[in-house]
Design a protein around this motif. Structure first.
Motif, PDB file in Angstrom:
ATOM      1  N   LYS A  51       0.827  -1.220   0.000  1.00  0.00           N
ATOM      2  CA  LYS A  51       0.000   0.000   0.000  1.00  0.00           C
ATOM      3  C   LYS A  51       0.857   1.265   0.000  1.00  0.00           C
ATOM      4  O   LYS A  51       0.530   2.251  -0.673  1.00  0.00           O
ATOM      5  CB  LYS A  51      -0.936  -0.003   1.197  1.00  0.00           C
ATOM      6  CG  LYS A  51      -2.008  -1.103   1.121  1.00  0.00           C
ATOM      7  CD  LYS A  51      -2.977  -1.013   2.290  1.00  0.00           C
ATOM      8  CE  LYS A  51      -4.060  -2.082   2.170  1.00  0.00           C
ATOM      9  NZ  LYS A  51      -5.014  -2.035   3.300  1.00  0.00           N
ATOM     10  N   ASN A  52       1.950   1.260   0.787  1.00  0.00           N
ATOM     11  CA  ASN A  52       2.810   2.446   0.829  1.00  0.00           C
ATOM     12  C   ASN A  52       3.399   2.733  -0.542  1.00  0.00           C
ATOM     13  O   ASN A  52       3.442   3.875  -1.006  1.00  0.00           O
ATOM     14  CB  ASN A  52       3.937   2.249   1.853  1.00  0.00           C
ATOM     15  CG  ASN A  52       3.421   2.247   3.274  1.00  0.00           C
ATOM     16  OD1 ASN A  52       2.398   2.874   3.573  1.00  0.00           O
ATOM     17  ND2 ASN A  52       4.100   1.525   4.164  1.00  0.00           N
ATOM     18  N   THR A  55       0.744   4.096  -2.959  1.00  0.00           N
ATOM     19  CA  THR A  55       0.421   5.499  -2.695  1.00  0.00           C
ATOM     20  C   THR A  55       1.463   6.416  -3.323  1.00  0.00           C
ATOM     21  O   THR A  55       1.131   7.390  -4.020  1.00  0.00           O
ATOM     22  CB  THR A  55       0.344   5.745  -1.177  1.00  0.00           C
ATOM     23  OG1 THR A  55      -0.671   4.920  -0.623  1.00  0.00           O
ATOM     24  CG2 THR A  55       0.020   7.214  -0.902  1.00  0.00           C
ATOM     25  N   LYS A  56       2.744   6.116  -3.079  1.00  0.00           N
ATOM     26  CA  LYS A  56       3.812   6.947  -3.646  1.00  0.00           C
ATOM     27  C   LYS A  56       3.848   6.833  -5.165  1.00  0.00           C
ATOM     28  O   LYS A  56       4.083   7.808  -5.877  1.00  0.00           O
ATOM     29  CB  LYS A  56       5.149   6.534  -3.050  1.00  0.00           C
ATOM     30  CG  LYS A  56       5.234   6.830  -1.553  1.00  0.00           C
ATOM     31  CD  LYS A  56       6.508   6.280  -0.945  1.00  0.00           C
ATOM     32  CE  LYS A  56       6.545   6.542   0.565  1.00  0.00           C
ATOM     33  NZ  LYS A  56       7.747   5.963   1.197  1.00  0.00           N
ATOM     34  N   ASN A 163      11.371   2.457  -1.404  1.00  0.00           N
ATOM     35  CA  ASN A 163      10.910   1.167  -0.907  1.00  0.00           C
ATOM     36  C   ASN A 163      12.005   0.132  -1.035  1.00  0.00           C
ATOM     37  O   ASN A 163      12.953   0.277  -1.807  1.00  0.00           O
ATOM     38  CB  ASN A 163       9.682   0.691  -1.701  1.00  0.00           C
ATOM     39  CG  ASN A 163       8.438   1.458  -1.334  1.00  0.00           C
ATOM     40  OD1 ASN A 163       7.664   1.011  -0.518  1.00  0.00           O
ATOM     41  ND2 ASN A 163       8.275   2.638  -1.937  1.00  0.00           N
TER      42      ASN A 163
END
Length: 743
Positions: A51-52, A55-56, A163
């Motif tokens: 999810k992170n 989003t980015k 990431n």
């Protein structure tokens, strides 16, 4: 993996797989809302489940969607369809720059410079919008069929860099900047470094660093100096090599600070390959933190003291290479001889050596000791508390004594050198013949000015001490106007400062008429322009007025004058701009209606045929090819079949032939004579029967003829004896009756 025929967001129909990368799979798709083909980059599951990252990724992709530039693949949409995250982009028909190099080998200089300018232009537009690519490499650059360059994947690398990704998902380490390899802050100059590596590969066909694994290659970017391109291929322009070396400096501040500055130099080289490009001194490459020994520190202190004596600036410190520094271009040990040239070079590149956000830290106030710094903006060596425990007063006295000694030695050297060169009149005068009556003229080594502008050359000569310089302006088609292409004194030759030096400066090429080649075939136009003394390059446009592969226009226009040897851009027609359309449904339309429907889509009727149909009324379209909904190009034709209605079956009839014969001539046909009775219909024998004649007997004869297409016809009976003689005349009733029935 998506399959052809799937629909995303009730809008995008997947057509085929285009390619796959570390983070995504790219599909060709059809946007049914805007009636156009697009490319859809779909995130792989390992990323779409984070999810992170998503989003980015979405934020960066949406920022990239705001970029509109001819050298950037346009982003149309960012969508999420039940957990499938994808970017909808412009579909560019072509291949990646990596594939282009693999197929064609290393690029020629004209193509490499052209491609480099286009890539840098795309980066310039992105940087102006504060978007950093972070993964510039040939795999992310598309060469379209018409030769235009498109940079893709903006924004994705930034999301990826924040990431923890697998090695397969990261961009190729062969193009990574040193600061990215160290995990440090990256900005626009990181993209410029990666573009420099890409330019290196374009002209050499290889990357500068190869290793057994990603880590070893990344370390090479941080530590190793690359082999200059011209060591592989000497035909590479020296000026273009300098651009590559400048773009790939280890220190970001020594590269081009902006893509605009890079483009400016590339265009200078494009116009004049002999132009000189200033490259910053090679940086310290082994580590971001320089380690110093006590001897190094003392050497720097001594250098600092000597510099105070001679009042030399700190811009170009004569530090030895053993201490990690390389002297700047043009440096030698004679300050007066080369200081002007060094300052000129540094002044030209001043804007690119400074950081906008750099703020020097306050200097410690410890007597007359000064901070000694190398070229790194973020590293400095300051005076520390004396580790040896020596009394500061004693150390100060020793320092003063050292300075005094250095002054005395310097004075002695100057006096001795001056006496040798005749600066001072020491010693006895032997005779009047050897007496110096005029001041001796200093001899100076000549340097090369080929490819340098006239103003710059005159300034450099003046700064070097030459006093008798003349210029001649001569037409020269190979050199840009205002630039030196020949000098009377060769490079390296030592001459008196007042010796005449003649510089030949290009007055531009002779201007000749540009032939008018509009509406000529491309090959004919190239021949005509080449024979007229021009170089030819191409551009392509769609045209409704000019046939495909014929010339639309030239720049400069035909009939005007241009410098002989200059470049003429020939714009060639791609024919009418044809868009893709969907084939309409022609079923149930009349032929006229079908033709109108095709015309409205800018399609034409192809082969029109007819066939019977039990389900489609006569005169209506039964079928078509291509089928409805198929994507075709404007101007294509569509075949269709018109119904003739149900098939009409042909009626068939059966003829029944009957009659009675009897003998009337006993002489010709006596009793017990064997004869054959034949029934003929329309001249064909359809029945035959053998009989034996008896006294006063009559005989019934009948036959049927099936499969007749119509009624009507003639029938007759023929009687022959065993010898084949026709004895029909000896019988009566030889004309039978004929009746018909429908089958």
């Amino acid at each position: 993996m998506l399959k052809p025929g799937m629909i995303l967001c009730d809008r995008y129909e997947i057509l085929d797989v285009v390619g796959a990368g570390g983070m995504s799979i790219v599909y060709k798709a059809r946007d049914h809302r805007l009636n156009r083909n697009v490319a859809i980059k779909v995130l792989k599951p390992e990323f779409s489940n984070d999810k992170n990252f998503v989003t980015k990724f979405r934020i960066e992709a949406q920022a990239s969607a705001g970029l509109t530039h001819p050298n950037i693949v346009n982003v149309y949409d960012v969508v999420d369809d039940e957990g499938i995250y994808c970017i909808v982009m412009e579909l560019v028909e072509g291949i990646t720059l990596k594939q282009y190099i693999e197929q064609n080998g290393r690029l020629n200089m004209e193509t490499a410079i052209n491609f480099s300018i286009q890539i840098a232009s795309g980066l310039e537009a992105a940087h102006e919008n504060h978007i950093i690519h972070r993964d510039i490499k040939p795999q992310n650059i598309i060469v379209s069929k018409n030769g235009n360059i498109k940079v893709t994947d903006f924004g994705i690398a930034k999301a990826a860099s924040s990431n923890t990704l697998t090695s397969g998902a990261m961009g190729s380490v062969h193009y990574i900047s040193p600061e990215q390899a160290r995990g440090g802050y990256s900005d626009e100059r990181s993209d410029i470094y990666s573009l420099g590596i890409t330019m290196y590969e374009m002209v050499t066909g290889r990357v500068p660093f190869e290793g057994d694994n990603n880590v070893s290659v990344a370390l090479m970017h941080i530590q190793n100096e690359m082999i200059p391109p011209r060591q592989y291929y000497p035909d590479i322009y020296t000026s273009f090599e300098k651009i590559i070396l400048k773009a790939t400096q280890k220190k970001p501040e020594r590269r081009y600070l902006t893509a605009s500055a890079l483009i400016a130099d590339l265009k200078r080289v494009q116009n004049n390959p002999n132009i000189d490009i200033v490259v910053a001194p090679t940086s310290i490459t082994n580590s971001p933190t320089q380690e110093w020994t006590k001897e190094d520190v003392q050497a720097i202190r001594n250098g600092s003291a000597n510099r105070d004596l001679y009042s030399q600036p700190y811009d170009n410190p004569p530090v030895s290479q053993e201490m990690g520094e390389i002297r700047p271009i043009g440096y030698n040990s004679t300050p007066q001889a080369n200081n002007g040239r060094i300052n000129e070079l540094l002044q030209e590149d001043d804007d690119e050596w400074e950081e906008d956000d750099y703020e020097p830290e306050p200097q410690p106030k410890r007597g007359n000791l000064k901070k000694v710094q190398d070229y790194d903006d973020d590293e400095e060596l300051e005076e520390e508390e004396d580790p040896d425990g020596i009394d500061p007063g004693i150390r100060k006295a020793v320092t003063i004594a050292g300075v005094a000694t250095a002054v005395i030695i310097a004075i002695i050297i100057i006096v001795v050198l001056g006496n040798v060169l005749g600066w001072f009149k020491f010693g006895s005068k032997k005779d009047n013949k050897n007496k110096i009556t005029t001041e001796e003229v200093q001899s100076i080594a000549m340097i090369s000015f080929t490819g340098v502008s006239e103003d710059a050359a005159l300034k450099m000569l003046s700064d070097a001490g030459f006093t008798n310089v003349k210029t001649e302006h001569v037409e020269d088609e190979k050199t840009q106007e205002g630039y030196v292409f020949e000098q009377s004194v060769k490079e390296g030759e030592t001459i008196p400062a007042d010796q005449e030096i003649v510089l030949k400066v290009s007055a531009g090429a002779e201007e000749v008429d540009v032939p008018d080649v509009k509406n000529y075939e491309d090959s004919q136009a190239v021949t005509i322009l080449t024979e007229a003394g021009f170089e030819v390059s191409h551009a392509y446009e769609y045209s409704d007025d000019v046939e495909k592969d014929k010339v639309i226009k030239t720049d400069p226009e035909g009939g005007t004058k241009a410098a002989k040897g200059s470049k003429v851009i020939v714009t060639v027609s791609n024919g009418s701009e044809k868009k893709e359309v969907e084939v309409p449904n022609l079923g149930g339309l009349t032929e006229a209606q079908a033709r109108d429907s095709l015309s409205s889509k800018k399609l034409s009727a192809g082969n029109v045929t007819h066939a019977n149909s039990d389900s489609v009324a006569a005169g209506m379209v039964i079928s078509q090819n291509p089928a409805r909904g198929t994507t075709v190009t404007e101007g294509d034709s569509v075949d269709f079949v018109i119904s003739d209605g149900p098939e009409q079956k042909e009626k068939k009839y059966t003829a029944k032939i009957s009659g009675t014969i009897s003998r009337v001539d006993e002489v010709s046909v006596p009793d017990e004579t064997a004869v054959t009775v034949q029934v003929q219909f329309n001249g064909q024998v359809v029945y035959s029967k053998d009989i034996q004649i008896s006294p006063n007997a009559s005989y019934e004869v009948s036959a049927t003829v099936p499969g007749l297409s119509s009624t009507g016809g003639s029938a007759s009976l023929i009687i022959v004896d065993v010898s084949g003689n026709n004895v029909t005349a000896a019988f009566s009733g030889t004309t039978p009756e004929v009746s018909y029935s429908e089958e």
